[in-house]
Design a protein around this motif. Structure first.
Motif, PDB file in Angstrom:
ATOM      1  N   VAL A  43       0.831  -1.205   0.000  1.00 24.99           N
ATOM      2  CA  VAL A  43       0.000   0.000   0.000  1.00 24.99           C
ATOM      3  C   VAL A  43       0.866   1.255   0.000  1.00 24.99           C
ATOM      4  N   GLY A  44       1.880   1.268   0.857  1.00 26.52           N
ATOM      5  CA  GLY A  44       2.739   2.450   0.961  1.00 26.52           C
ATOM      6  C   GLY A  44       3.486   2.743  -0.325  1.00 26.52           C
ATOM      7  N   LEU A  45       4.109   1.714  -0.906  1.00 27.39           N
ATOM      8  CA  LEU A  45       4.901   1.935  -2.114  1.00 27.39           C
ATOM      9  C   LEU A  45       4.010   2.210  -3.332  1.00 27.39           C
ATOM     10  N   ALA A  46       2.858   1.532  -3.427  1.00 21.22           N
ATOM     11  CA  ALA A  46       1.950   1.777  -4.555  1.00 21.22           C
ATOM     12  C   ALA A  46       1.446   3.220  -4.539  1.00 21.22           C
ATOM     13  N   ASP A  49      -6.630  -6.412  -4.436  1.00 21.88           N
ATOM     14  CA  ASP A  49      -6.733  -7.532  -5.371  1.00 21.88           C
ATOM     15  C   ASP A  49      -5.365  -8.106  -5.714  1.00 21.88           C
ATOM     16  N   MET A  50      -4.335  -7.231  -5.693  1.00 23.66           N
ATOM     17  CA  MET A  50      -2.998  -7.641  -6.114  1.00 23.66           C
ATOM     18  C   MET A  50      -1.950  -7.165  -5.116  1.00 23.66           C
ATOM     19  N   SER A  51      -0.744  -7.682  -5.304  1.00 23.71           N
ATOM     20  CA  SER A  51       0.428  -7.244  -4.558  1.00 23.71           C
ATOM     21  C   SER A  51       1.430  -6.686  -5.562  1.00 23.71           C
ATOM     22  N   LEU A  52       2.431  -5.958  -5.094  1.00 24.50           N
ATOM     23  CA  LEU A  52       3.467  -5.491  -6.004  1.00 24.50           C
ATOM     24  C   LEU A  52       4.277  -6.660  -6.547  1.00 24.50           C
ATOM     25  N   ALA A  84      -2.260 -19.172  -3.431  1.00 21.98           N
ATOM     26  CA  ALA A  84      -2.195 -19.028  -1.982  1.00 21.98           C
ATOM     27  C   ALA A  84      -1.925 -17.586  -1.563  1.00 21.98           C
ATOM     28  N   VAL A  85      -1.452 -16.743  -2.485  1.00 24.88           N
ATOM     29  CA  VAL A  85      -1.149 -15.339  -2.170  1.00 24.88           C
ATOM     30  C   VAL A  85      -1.752 -14.440  -3.251  1.00 24.88           C
ATOM     31  N   ARG A  86      -1.752 -13.138  -2.973  1.00 22.05           N
ATOM     32  CA  ARG A  86      -2.216 -12.188  -3.989  1.00 22.05           C
ATOM     33  C   ARG A  86      -1.267 -12.215  -5.187  1.00 22.05           C
ATOM     34  N   PRO A  87      -1.808 -12.157  -6.396  1.00 26.37           N
ATOM     35  CA  PRO A  87      -0.935 -12.073  -7.576  1.00 26.37           C
ATOM     36  C   PRO A  87      -0.208 -10.737  -7.598  1.00 26.37           C
ATOM     37  N   GLY A  88       0.874 -10.671  -8.372  1.00 31.85           N
ATOM     38  CA  GLY A  88       1.707  -9.474  -8.337  1.00 31.85           C
ATOM     39  C   GLY A  88       1.843  -8.762  -9.672  1.00 31.85           C
ATOM     40  N   LEU A  89       2.285  -7.504  -9.590  1.00 36.51           N
ATOM     41  CA  LEU A  89       2.638  -6.746 -10.787  1.00 36.51           C
ATOM     42  C   LEU A  89       3.867  -7.340 -11.458  1.00 36.51           C
ATOM     43  N   THR A  90       4.788  -7.828 -10.639  1.00 36.30           N
ATOM     44  CA  THR A  90       5.984  -8.501 -11.131  1.00 36.30           C
ATOM     45  C   THR A  90       6.253  -9.679 -10.215  1.00 36.30           C
ATOM     46  N   GLY A  91       7.149 -10.553 -10.620  1.00 37.68           N
ATOM     47  CA  GLY A  91       7.422 -11.729  -9.819  1.00 37.68           C
ATOM     48  C   GLY A  91       8.745 -12.358 -10.190  1.00 37.68           C
ATOM     49  N   LEU A  92       9.095 -13.403  -9.476  1.00 31.31           N
ATOM     50  CA  LEU A  92      10.366 -14.080  -9.722  1.00 31.31           C
ATOM     51  C   LEU A  92      10.402 -14.675 -11.127  1.00 31.31           C
ATOM     52  N   ALA A  93       9.273 -15.186 -11.608  1.00 32.04           N
ATOM     53  CA  ALA A  93       9.228 -15.751 -12.958  1.00 32.04           C
ATOM     54  C   ALA A  93       9.445 -14.671 -14.012  1.00 32.04           C
ATOM     55  N   GLN A  94       8.976 -13.449 -13.752  1.00 34.72           N
ATOM     56  CA  GLN A  94       9.073 -12.369 -14.743  1.00 34.72           C
ATOM     57  C   GLN A  94      10.495 -11.838 -14.876  1.00 34.72           C
ATOM     58  N   ILE A  95      11.281 -11.867 -13.803  1.00 35.07           N
ATOM     59  CA  ILE A  95      12.649 -11.350 -13.890  1.00 35.07           C
ATOM     60  C   ILE A  95      13.648 -12.452 -14.223  1.00 35.07           C
TER      61      ILE A  95
END
Length: 456
Positions: A276-279, A372-375, A401-412
């Protein structure tokens, strides 16, 4: 390159980069005090010259961080893209860092000459290019011979994924196991002769793959996320050799502890507060960028500016994901749900540019603020694809099991075209090794992915 060669490469690279940085900074001051530069009115007065140790340390640190962030100190990663594709964004990031320090963060009577900074960036890039080319010749791409151990679809999938990424320097020479079970791979011999084959064919890496899903893989998606029972696993001797495992000692028996919902309690609260803070903070500088992009979308194609699409989120709940529209209206009327391709004909000209810079993803910060999502997290899939992958890829629903993200380990770490089986392993590795530090690392490593346009 051997491990010894890689240990030599880094100090040599760092020493050369520091020398380039110091020389570029020195030449920048020398030129500005002696040569008329286009765009400047007079020569730089001598009292403005500050070739000090403090300035040099700041420049060296900024260059080191930038080059490291773009993988230019990695033995293999630096070969992933053409050299210029990593070097140019790294130098531009250095300009942003130094500008932020000198013109925004530091409040002091002496202002660092802007003309010197611009000249330094140009000279730094001009000197780094030949130095880095020489470095790549001095320390060439490491080459390793690998063999698949096992047979069947898993071995073929891993081998093909490695072949698509020649920058790794890994050459698959064949498979060890039942003859003819892995099409496209030379049969090196039976598993009983593993040691002899590895020695005979000078194999550097043995890649072990299962011949098919085990009953444990099939069981995983059936376990509810609110299961009260602890899950303990009697590991094989090989599994006990893998590092960073959680063990539960029961009597004198070491059992592996598996976790279904790894991010919970205080960790989940900290992650949510961070999101929330960073978004909210990111929306301040990105808001004007979004507004300009929206005007371009509205002015170059018919249809709405924003695009809403159903995606699967935490615990399988479907939500509306927001993006800037990058495709022509009605793009899926004839085809239905189709995965986007790198050269997708449905994407508009402006949309292609927005996708390249990831600007079309900015509205998802609203999804983050709404919960709905996480960073950072597994990327959310559409319900149609979730259903398909859940049937074909064992354990796919564990991502929910967790909120989906804008980016992730698979994306980088992976690519746009990485198979779902490969992306799932990245996602599960993230879930079971989560920390706030890992989220920060993924966010920082996302920047080079965007600037080098990898995975687009």
């Amino acid at each position: 390159m051997s491990a010894r060669g890689h240990s030599v490469f880094r100090p040599v690279a760092v020493a050369g980069d520091v020398a380039v940085c110091a020389l570029a900074l020195y030449l920048s001051f020398r030129l500005r005090t002696r040569v008329s530069i286009p765009g400047t009115e007079t020569l730089l007065p001598l009292e403005k010259v500050r070739f000090t140790l403090g300035n040099l340390v700041l420049f060296v640190a900024a260059q080191g961080v930038s080059l490291s962030l773009f993988g230019l100190y990695g033995a293999r990663e630096r070969f992933r893209d053409p050299r210029a594709r990593r070097l140019v964004p790294a130098v531009l990031l250095q300009l942003v860092i130094l500008s932020s320090i000198y013109f925004l963060a530091l409040a002091q009577p002496y202002a660092f000459p802007r003309s010197v900074l611009v000249l330094y960036i140009a000279l730094d890039l001009a000197l780094l290019a030949p130095w880095r080319a020489a470095l790549d010749r001095l320390f060439p791409q490491p080459q390793r011979r690998a063999a698949m151990v096992g047979a069947g679809p898993a071995a073929a999938l891993v081998a093909e994924a490695i072949r698509r990424h020649p920058w790794t320097g890994v050459q698959i020479v064949g498979a060890i196991g039942p003859s003819g079970d892995t099409p496209g791979l030379a049969h090196l011999g039976e598993i009983d002769a593993l040691a002899e084959i590895a020695s005979r064919d000078r194999i550097d890496d043995l890649i072990l793959t299962p011949e098919g899903p085990s009953w444990r893989d099939r069981l995983a998606p059936e376990l509810p996320s609110d299961l009260r029972s602890e899950i303990l696993v009697w590991p094989s001797p090989f599994e006990t050799m893998i590092g960073r495992l959680r063990f539960r000692i029961v009597g004198d028996v070491p059992l592996l502890e598996a976790k279904i919902r790894p991010i919970e309690g205080l960790g989940a609260a900290v992650k949510r507060a961070f999101d929330v803070g960073l978004a909210a903070l990111l929306l301040v500088p990105l808001g004007p960028v979004l507004a300009v992009a929206a005007l371009f979308v509205a002015g170059t194609s018919r249809g709405g500016v924003f695009y809403r699409q159903k995606r699967v989120g935490k615990d399988g709940r479907v939500f509306d994901l927001w993006k800037l529209r990058t495709m022509r209206p009605g793009a899926e009327i004839e085809t239905g749900a189709v995965l986007a391709a790198p050269d997708d004909a449905r994407v508009t000209v402006v949309g292609r540019l927005l996708r390249a810079a990831r600007v079309d993803e900015i509205p998802q910060l609203a999804n983050v603020l709404c919960g709905d999502m996480s960073l950072v997290g597994p990327r959310p899939e559409r319900p149609e694809f979730t259903e398909r992958f859940s049937e074909s890829v064992a354990g796919w629903r564990l991502r929910n099991a967790v909120r989906p993200g804008l980016t992730g380990l698979a994306q980088i770490s992976g690519d746009y075209a990485s198979e779902p089986e490969i992306k799932l392993r990245y996602d599960l590795a993230y879930l079971n090794n989560w920390s706030l530090g890992l989220d920060l690392s993924i966010l920082l490593r996302t920047l080079p992915v965007i600037l080098t346009r990898r995975g687009i």
